[in-house]
Design a protein around this motif. Sequence first.
Motif, PDB file in Angstrom:
ATOM      1  N   LEU A 465       0.824  -1.206   0.000  1.00 10.00           N
ATOM      2  CA  LEU A 465       0.000   0.000   0.000  1.00 10.00           C
ATOM      3  C   LEU A 465       0.863   1.263   0.000  1.00 10.00           C
ATOM      4  CD1 LEU A 465      -3.038   0.505   0.064  1.00 10.00           C
ATOM      5  CD2 LEU A 465      -2.892   0.762   2.535  1.00 10.00           C
ATOM      6  N   ARG A 466       2.047   1.161   0.565  1.00 13.18           N
ATOM      7  CA  ARG A 466       2.921   2.328   0.605  1.00 13.18           C
ATOM      8  C   ARG A 466       3.509   2.623  -0.763  1.00 13.18           C
ATOM      9  NH1 ARG A 466       6.772   1.001   5.712  1.00 13.18           N
ATOM     10  NH2 ARG A 466       7.569   3.112   5.439  1.00 13.18           N
ATOM     11  N   THR A 652      -7.982  28.640   1.395  1.00 15.94           N
ATOM     12  CA  THR A 652      -7.866  27.173   1.508  1.00 15.94           C
ATOM     13  C   THR A 652      -8.815  26.490   0.528  1.00 15.94           C
ATOM     14  OG1 THR A 652      -9.433  27.174   3.346  1.00 15.94           O
ATOM     15  CG2 THR A 652      -7.102  27.216   3.900  1.00 15.94           C
ATOM     16  N   LEU A 655      -7.125  26.475  -2.827  1.00 15.56           N
ATOM     17  CA  LEU A 655      -6.098  25.431  -2.913  1.00 15.56           C
ATOM     18  C   LEU A 655      -6.737  24.076  -3.211  1.00 15.56           C
ATOM     19  CD1 LEU A 655      -3.866  26.523   0.127  1.00 15.56           C
ATOM     20  CD2 LEU A 655      -3.287  26.726  -2.292  1.00 15.56           C
ATOM     21  N   ARG A 699     -10.144   7.966  -2.544  1.00 15.86           N
ATOM     22  CA  ARG A 699      -9.992   7.567  -1.157  1.00 15.86           C
ATOM     23  C   ARG A 699      -9.388   8.697  -0.325  1.00 15.86           C
ATOM     24  NH1 ARG A 699     -11.897   5.334   2.978  1.00 15.86           N
ATOM     25  NH2 ARG A 699     -10.377   5.197   4.629  1.00 15.86           N
ATOM     26  N   ALA A 702     -11.970  11.226   0.442  1.00 18.33           N
ATOM     27  CA  ALA A 702     -13.289  10.640   0.726  1.00 18.33           C
ATOM     28  C   ALA A 702     -14.094  11.518   1.679  1.00 18.33           C
ATOM     29  CB  ALA A 702     -13.129   9.231   1.278  1.00 18.33           C
ATOM     30  N   THR A 703     -13.417  12.218   2.587  1.00 19.43           N
ATOM     31  CA  THR A 703     -14.141  13.104   3.503  1.00 19.43           C
ATOM     32  C   THR A 703     -15.041  14.057   2.712  1.00 19.43           C
ATOM     33  OG1 THR A 703     -12.446  13.038   5.210  1.00 19.43           O
ATOM     34  CG2 THR A 703     -13.879  14.961   5.200  1.00 19.43           C
ATOM     35  N   LEU A 706     -17.933  12.294   1.016  1.00 27.15           N
ATOM     36  CA  LEU A 706     -18.932  11.902   2.005  1.00 27.15           C
ATOM     37  C   LEU A 706     -19.733  13.120   2.459  1.00 27.15           C
ATOM     38  CD1 LEU A 706     -16.701   9.411   3.998  1.00 27.15           C
ATOM     39  CD2 LEU A 706     -18.931   8.809   3.040  1.00 27.15           C
ATOM     40  N   GLU A 707     -19.040  14.214   2.691  1.00 26.59           N
ATOM     41  CA  GLU A 707     -19.729  15.444   3.105  1.00 26.59           C
ATOM     42  C   GLU A 707     -20.765  15.867   2.071  1.00 26.59           C
ATOM     43  OE1 GLU A 707     -16.149  17.694   5.643  1.00 26.59           O
ATOM     44  OE2 GLU A 707     -16.758  18.463   3.698  1.00 26.59           O
ATOM     45  N   GLN A 708     -20.396  15.683   0.812  1.00 21.16           N
ATOM     46  CA  GLN A 708     -21.294  16.096  -0.265  1.00 21.16           C
ATOM     47  C   GLN A 708     -22.417  15.104  -0.482  1.00 21.16           C
ATOM     48  OE1 GLN A 708     -20.859  19.062  -1.871  1.00 21.16           O
ATOM     49  NE2 GLN A 708     -19.133  19.383  -0.472  1.00 21.16           N
ATOM     50  N   GLY A 713     -21.103   5.818   3.244  1.00 22.14           N
ATOM     51  CA  GLY A 713     -20.052   5.165   4.032  1.00 22.14           C
ATOM     52  C   GLY A 713     -19.638   3.807   3.469  1.00 22.14           C
ATOM     53  N   SER A 716     -17.468   4.280   0.478  1.00 23.47           N
ATOM     54  CA  SER A 716     -16.156   4.778   0.881  1.00 23.47           C
ATOM     55  C   SER A 716     -15.267   3.622   1.345  1.00 23.47           C
ATOM     56  CB  SER A 716     -16.339   5.813   1.997  1.00 23.47           C
ATOM     57  OG  SER A 716     -15.095   6.231   2.481  1.00 23.47           O
ATOM     58  N   LYS A 717     -15.840   2.737   2.156  1.00 17.45           N
ATOM     59  CA  LYS A 717     -15.069   1.569   2.611  1.00 17.45           C
ATOM     60  C   LYS A 717     -14.702   0.667   1.446  1.00 17.45           C
ATOM     61  CE  LYS A 717     -17.512   1.294   6.993  1.00 17.45           C
ATOM     62  NZ  LYS A 717     -18.467   0.474   7.746  1.00 17.45           N
ATOM     63  N   ARG A 720     -11.726   1.986  -0.339  1.00 12.52           N
ATOM     64  CA  ARG A 720     -10.494   1.700   0.419  1.00 12.52           C
ATOM     65  C   ARG A 720     -10.046   0.261   0.204  1.00 12.52           C
ATOM     66  NH1 ARG A 720     -11.776   2.338   6.073  1.00 12.52           N
ATOM     67  NH2 ARG A 720     -12.343   0.150   6.022  1.00 12.52           N
ATOM     68  N   GLU A 724      -6.460  -1.342  -1.568  1.00 15.01           N
ATOM     69  CA  GLU A 724      -5.585  -2.355  -0.969  1.00 15.01           C
ATOM     70  C   GLU A 724      -5.489  -3.577  -1.872  1.00 15.01           C
ATOM     71  OE1 GLU A 724      -6.297  -3.301   3.143  1.00 15.01           O
ATOM     72  OE2 GLU A 724      -6.530  -1.199   3.726  1.00 15.01           O
TER      73      GLU A 724
ATOM     74  N   THR B 703     -13.063  11.072   7.283  1.00 15.15           N
ATOM     75  CA  THR B 703     -13.583  10.012   6.424  1.00 15.15           C
ATOM     76  C   THR B 703     -14.107   8.852   7.269  1.00 15.15           C
ATOM     77  OG1 THR B 703     -12.125  10.524   4.573  1.00 15.15           O
ATOM     78  CG2 THR B 703     -12.970   8.281   4.691  1.00 15.15           C
ATOM     79  N   LEU B 706     -17.226   9.773   9.241  1.00 11.60           N
ATOM     80  CA  LEU B 706     -18.378   9.855   8.351  1.00 11.60           C
ATOM     81  C   LEU B 706     -18.836   8.453   7.946  1.00 11.60           C
ATOM     82  CD1 LEU B 706     -17.106  12.843   6.202  1.00 11.60           C
ATOM     83  CD2 LEU B 706     -19.331  12.816   7.349  1.00 11.60           C
ATOM     84  N   GLU B 707     -17.885   7.602   7.641  1.00 13.02           N
ATOM     85  CA  GLU B 707     -18.232   6.222   7.277  1.00 13.02           C
ATOM     86  C   GLU B 707     -19.014   5.535   8.386  1.00 13.02           C
ATOM     87  OE1 GLU B 707     -14.387   5.046   4.413  1.00 13.02           O
ATOM     88  OE2 GLU B 707     -14.607   4.160   6.403  1.00 13.02           O
ATOM     89  N   GLY B 713     -22.285  15.085   7.406  1.00 12.93           N
ATOM     90  CA  GLY B 713     -21.538  15.989   6.538  1.00 12.93           C
ATOM     91  C   GLY B 713     -21.473  17.414   7.074  1.00 12.93           C
ATOM     92  N   LYS B 717     -18.041  19.516   8.067  1.00 16.15           N
ATOM     93  CA  LYS B 717     -17.668  20.846   7.563  1.00 16.15           C
ATOM     94  C   LYS B 717     -17.468  21.832   8.709  1.00 16.15           C
ATOM     95  CE  LYS B 717     -20.446  20.371   3.416  1.00 16.15           C
ATOM     96  NZ  LYS B 717     -21.673  20.848   2.747  1.00 16.15           N
TER      97      LYS B 717
END
Lengths: 754, 754
Positions: A465-466, A652, A655, A699, A702-703, A706-708, A713, A716-717, A720, A724, B703, B706-707, B713, B717
């Motif tokens: 994974l690294r 921010t 960015l 991934r 993902a925050t 998820l917020e949007q 969830g 998202s998992k 991930r 892997e 993340t 949230l999951e 969400g 924020k």
Amino acid sequence: MKTNNYSAGILQYIPFFYVIWSDDLLSYSEISVVKNAIEQDDTVTKEDYKYLTQCLDKKNPPSNNELKHWKNTIDNSNVKLVENDTYPLSTFSQKMICHHFAACPFNTHLKEIEINLGIQPNHYNHLFEIEIDKEITSNFYDSNEIDTILKGAQTKVIDEFRKDLKNPIFNWQTRRTKEAFRTHVLKQIAFLAEKGYGAMAFPEVYGGTENMPGYAAIFENMMFVDGSMAVKFGVQFGLFGGSIQKLGTKKHHDLYLSATGKANLLGSFAMTETGHGSNVRGIKTTATYDEKTDSIVIHTPGKNDNKEYIGNALDSTMASVFAQLIVKGKNQGVHAILVPIRDKNHQLMAGVTIEDNGYKLGLNGVDNGKIWFHQVRVPRENLLNKYGDITPEGNYHSAIENPSKRFFTMLGTLVGGRICVARAGLGGAKKALAIAVKHALKRRQFNDSIKIQEDLLMDYPSHQLRLTPAVASCFVYDVTLTHIMKTYSDPNLVDKRKIETQVAGLKSIITWFANDTIQECREACGGKGYLLENQIADLKGDVDIFTTFEGDNHVLLQLAAKGVLSDFKSEFNSAGFTAVLKLLGARISDKLNTINPAYTNNVDKDHLYNPKFHKHAFNFRTRRLTYTVAMRIRDYVKKGIPAYQAFLKVQTHLLALGKAYSIELAYTIFDDFTATISDDKNKALFKKLGVLYALHHLRKDATWYLEQGYINGTKSKAIRQRVERLSTELRPHIGVLVDGFGIPEHCLEAPIAN
Amino acid sequence: MKTNNYSAGILQYIPFFYVIWSDDLLSYSEISVVKNAIEQDDTVTKEDYKYLTQCLDKKNPPSNNELKHWKNTIDNSNVKLVENDTYPLSTFSQKMICHHFAACPFNTHLKEIEINLGIQPNHYNHLFEIEIDKEITSNFYDSNEIDTILKGAQTKVIDEFRKDLKNPIFNWQTRRTKEAFRTHVLKQIAFLAEKGYGAMAFPEVYGGTENMPGYAAIFENMMFVDGSMAVKFGVQFGLFGGSIQKLGTKKHHDLYLSATGKANLLGSFAMTETGHGSNVRGIKTTATYDEKTDSIVIHTPGKNDNKEYIGNALDSTMASVFAQLIVKGKNQGVHAILVPIRDKNHQLMAGVTIEDNGYKLGLNGVDNGKIWFHQVRVPRENLLNKYGDITPEGNYHSAIENPSKRFFTMLGTLVGGRICVARAGLGGAKKALAIAVKHALKRRQFNDSIKIQEDLLMDYPSHQLRLTPAVASCFVYDVTLTHIMKTYSDPNLVDKRKIETQVAGLKSIITWFANDTIQECREACGGKGYLLENQIADLKGDVDIFTTFEGDNHVLLQLAAKGVLSDFKSEFNSAGFTAVLKLLGARISDKLNTINPAYTNNVDKDHLYNPKFHKHAFNFRTRRLTYTVAMRIRDYVKKGIPAYQAFLKVQTHLLALGKAYSIELAYTIFDDFTATISDDKNKALFKKLGVLYALHHLRKDATWYLEQGYINGTKSKAIRQRVERLSTELRPHIGVLVDGFGIPEHCLEAPIAN
């Protein structure tokens, strides 16, 4: 001497004895371990015992003939050594006996020796001439084919360049004092110039092939040798030479370009000032036209207004100096002027002061320095006058009336340098990954307590994974930068503003990626990665500054975001924030697709691996961030907050937008490219690399998704887990993938990579 | 719409209202603060009250026109804003009224709002087009008081040590060749030993004060001078001296401890081998007891079994060698033996081979080397025999029968070194932050086109976000490590396994934090940060390896996770995975609190700033990850997958658990500590730093939350916005905060920091 007809009791010990004695490192403790085992071994007869103990006498060791005989017995056994057996040598012994004797149970006493002496396949697999089941890396793919796909149109140039890198002048060596290091790098530059590489991007008449994409490609390859060499090369030919080529006109070309390409004229690029790093428009050096003498006077007004960090400052005899051009008392903005800074005897010209910047974290083979000018006078002709000139009558004239547009047009010609910096960062990441992966395919650490052989680092999921997503990213960014350079070099492309936005963003995310990757590689190689001889450390120090020079990444990302905001049409560059806002008015309504609920929770592999999903997700993010940041700015402005302050407040956010835009861009270019690969096998591989890149980035952010509510969830998992899993799936091919970077063997001298 | 003729009662609130609404970050708890103030304000008439409360309706906010009108009122007031007034906005309001009304006393209700909402000049100074008396840094807090809180019980020791650091021997200087650098560091070590610092952790009879916490504190302070010096000091006194002190018995102490503390006996700590970095149990060096001569034979069996990366290898005359102890043919596991490696003339002993490791990325003042032993014989008495001994009859004996327990008991005594590494990393991060912050409080870049003066870097929101959470984290980790060292040094603590788990986790997250922070500081200082003279570059190179040595972070985090899994009670250390699983059976039921929906979407300030929320969130994560990883392992094992393989399969999950556990631990210790601060002013400051740390970390792992549905969400924020806002609120104090690290001025010689 025994005959071939060993008893079973003896035969089973032969591989062990051969291993033990062939190293001649047997200590008493090891002998006593073996003796103990034999004593307790019921399968050993009295006669066997006599022979075996006799073979353990340090004072009277077995003869060479005896050893050879043992080896023959092993080599002719027709037994295969399987490295990933739990007790490979004991199992091997067992199989040998099975060939000759009916009864051949696994002998736990042999196992004890194997454990207590820590005998491992990598201790002895080179001793036996037998078939070995190794399985370190798969040869399903061909690294040469992969390399060829990446090299693309520049295959010939790159192949020749790599051959030239075999010259001993490019051999790796620790050079701790800057003086010795710089002297050597200067020799390398002269060598490269001699071979024609310096002039590569210049027109043929000045010794080149006008091949900017080729120039960028060899620039990346230079990182396989040394960062200082690459940067010095870039300063001399790309920045200094490039400023003459792109900001000057025929008279300058004729005078200087050939000599520059041959490195007979060494030059520096004097833009940055101590007081002004990123804010080029704010530089303070003045270039005042003096009508009486028809000359331009270069002057450093204040103590912090000196040129700073100028590469080639100690070796060069001329500088492209960026200064505020003042004609008839009016400031016409930043222009570049050629200023001789040293005479033929390499003595400083009158009025010029130069100071060594001293030691740096890296790139100590580059002579960076500070330059002050005190009323230094040069002829009017030294103004690089493609975009702004002083007429013989002493009037300023430019075809581009808007000073802001003029400024950015001039700077825009230098965008190629940013692409090259990104390429160099990428080259550094590739080399670090190649070393880390090769190390991880050799190095073993820890094991199951019942196994004698430790596991390869590369077989650990966390290690996969690294390194693996980083390897995939290298492919994506390689293809992206090749594409971007091709577009940039297209002479038919007149309006370069869109590509400037793209390059600003890509340079940022790729140089950050390079730094993160090299750091990860250093750590993945443990203490070995910390030794200079293993070559990751130098890369770390050298590449580090890439996030800062040729535009600080934080500044560039905001530039990219502003470019996105104004949809490449307005004068976003001009600090004219109001112009951006005007444009936004027209498209302030939310045109975003509503989120399809079927998307939100779809965790099916076909969906997760589908580029349509990735592109939709990336594009959704870019558009959503554009819209929300625009709304925020508008709201602030409506409340009476000045536009500049409003932009500060959403910094921010900008960015984030700049990053999102760049990732979408890279992925889109890469995905388009994979479609053009002709053979299905490699196409499938590249597609998989693209999927890993996309899911890895989804991934990472993902925050936000998820917020949007763009994903839930569960999805998202699932993403991930897919990251892997893909990293593990690519495990057998990872060796071939890094070989596909095409780094010449003679540039991979790191002991841990061999 | 009100006219310009506001009543005094209303007018005084206009600046506050404009500030509050322009940012739109107002939560209900904040509105109630304002409402309360107005209600109790006698200067507000009934009519005023009606208007003012009407302006606080979140559902019906003031119109943009109203806001603009407020702004005009402020801009036209002709009142100057003085940033370093104690209550700048309240004072500004007061002055506005004084212009129009005869009576204008200072209104304490306004002050209450200003304090409770944390409204600061940098929130609003850009909103007003008025004359501003700017301040770079506030003196509301006192850096000496902050420093004293951090120094705690070690104040006297640290103060004296910092005074000693004034000696010119500690002046910063570039030393490029390892020979010159090492020579100087050795002189520094001798100086420190002479002053008594080397023996600090030893008993009084051997010249010390048995003050391990003091030792750790000065160790961190050494990083303010030079990483090589700190590491060499740690090797000589902490590792070599520590091994004698903790693994040896009185005979060893009497013979060697005083000389070691005085640096008259230089020693190295020979544990790591080329073939075995992190896996100490797997080292191959043998120590075989020879009955005939009553001696121990030290031997390196294979070519990769040499000791590797041994600090002090070139200067030392003795080594604590870790080897497999073999007595009467039986391997008793890893033990440490004192082996003389050089004679009085500094010539290598017979059978000892030592090779310089060469140049490294950093720490080039430390002489790391490789050591091979060829049948080197030492007396039986040289075995450091506290936990395992050979009797005069030649039998092995240990009070700890379980070999695995014995091994980890021995290693456990060396856990103090890991705390010191974390402390040193923290010291590096502090120094880098001090330099970067001081630079950002001087350096200006870009400006609004109408302004003459460019903005300070520190006034950019993105810059605040880059540096401020890191500053807060330094406070949290400082307090945490002080607490942990105190616990570790407590002689009443018998079972050290729990603290080993804690240290394994904390060392990992803190050294990674240090690396990330130093990198961020380098980039935040731009090209200046890249110059050696500015001292961040050396920190980068030196601290880098802290993530690897004294235990690789990836390995340590898994150790921490296994510790959590077995609830500190089983022999998780013994690689006895089955033991872990047995324990898990008992608590496999999900004892997690069900998530309270009121928590999930509560975005009120009072809630988000409440340590109860943070602790609940951190604890929820640790327990949830423990439970889920345990379930996964159990399911694998049930399918017949060997335990070792099952643990491999959940490796990334274990890493997440190790991190979660460590962050919870640090925050809990810090929050408990803040309660003990006696004065309210500093207590409030420390509490705010804790809140920023907590929210920053919740944000980083949003993340996951949230999951899990732990936050929604909107809350995610809100947390992000609070992190940005807290970073801005701390802006006026950031200079004082980094001064509170207490780094002596003479150690901050970086030109950009002055």
